[in-house]
Design an enzyme around this catalytic site. Sequence first.
Site, PDB file in Angstrom:
ATOM      1  N   SER A 175       0.840  -1.197   0.000  1.00 54.16           N
ATOM      2  CA  SER A 175       0.000   0.000   0.000  1.00 54.16           C
ATOM      3  C   SER A 175       0.872   1.243   0.000  1.00 54.16           C
ATOM      4  CB  SER A 175      -0.899   0.009   1.246  1.00 54.16           C
ATOM      5  OG  SER A 175      -1.557   1.251   1.383  1.00 54.16           O
ATOM      6  N   LYS A 212       2.694  -2.442   6.236  1.00 49.09           N
ATOM      7  CA  LYS A 212       2.861  -2.514   4.788  1.00 49.09           C
ATOM      8  C   LYS A 212       4.284  -2.137   4.374  1.00 49.09           C
ATOM      9  CE  LYS A 212      -1.242  -3.844   3.369  1.00 49.09           C
ATOM     10  NZ  LYS A 212      -1.434  -5.149   2.703  1.00 49.09           N
ATOM     11  N   TYR A 243      -1.051   0.026  10.282  1.00 47.90           N
ATOM     12  CA  TYR A 243      -1.233  -0.556   8.952  1.00 47.90           C
ATOM     13  C   TYR A 243      -0.116  -0.105   8.017  1.00 47.90           C
ATOM     14  CZ  TYR A 243      -3.454  -1.178   4.332  1.00 47.90           C
ATOM     15  OH  TYR A 243      -3.736  -1.513   3.026  1.00 47.90           O
TER      16      TYR A 243
END
Length: 254
Positions: free
Chosen positions: A137, A154, A150
Amino acid sequence: MTDTRQVAVVTGGTRGVGAGIARGFLAAGAHVVVCARRPPEEPVEAAGATAEFRPLDLRDARAAHAFFRQVAADHGSVDALVNNAGGTPFGLLAGTAPARQAKIVELNLLAPLYASLAAYDVMRAQRSGGSITMIGSVSGTRPSPGSAAYGAAKAGLENLARTMAVEWAPAVRVNTVVLGLARTESAHLHYGDDEGVAKVAATVPLGRLADPADVGDACVFLASARARYISGASLHLHGGGERPAFLDAAPVNH
């Protein structure tokens, strides 16, 4: 039972981006196995074929190994793995419990690690080896307010893929698709109603959010023979990225 077609496993392939990836492999003629904790609300289909669903909690390393061994036993091989499962709700760091942040890292970093290790044990024994693709991402390449754990996971996933590409060559190729803003059935949770989605899409140089089919095409390419010399790479699938904010703030026409 064996299957002469290429066998692709897509984690979290029951909806959203994952279903788009699964449909891409189905359209390319692969036998596709999708896994998640819960079955899809409706079958994942494309080109007259249907993805096979098998339940799996990817956070259980032992279960992941058993899963990939069984898929290989049933279909003759595991040729491609796409580590798509992941995600996060919005939550600022100071307002989110540490245990919740740990679960986000577990799902977005450790689970793909467990799946990759399990797939590698199968792929390294195959004459044709295999291909592993991580779904990264842009949150892992820039500050990620509201999804800090998150983004950190990633970023770690992309680094992990580059290391795997070195350690597991030449049998297994490992790459990352670094995904930008995407439109799925849950887009409203992040971008609001249709007007909000349109405003967000307007910030992307190509003028729209990524469609799950766009991600599927990229993953099929990376798993194909046409990408046979691509390993340890990061393919940025973000429609040109994000327009720098200073361009709109500066008193000069750009």
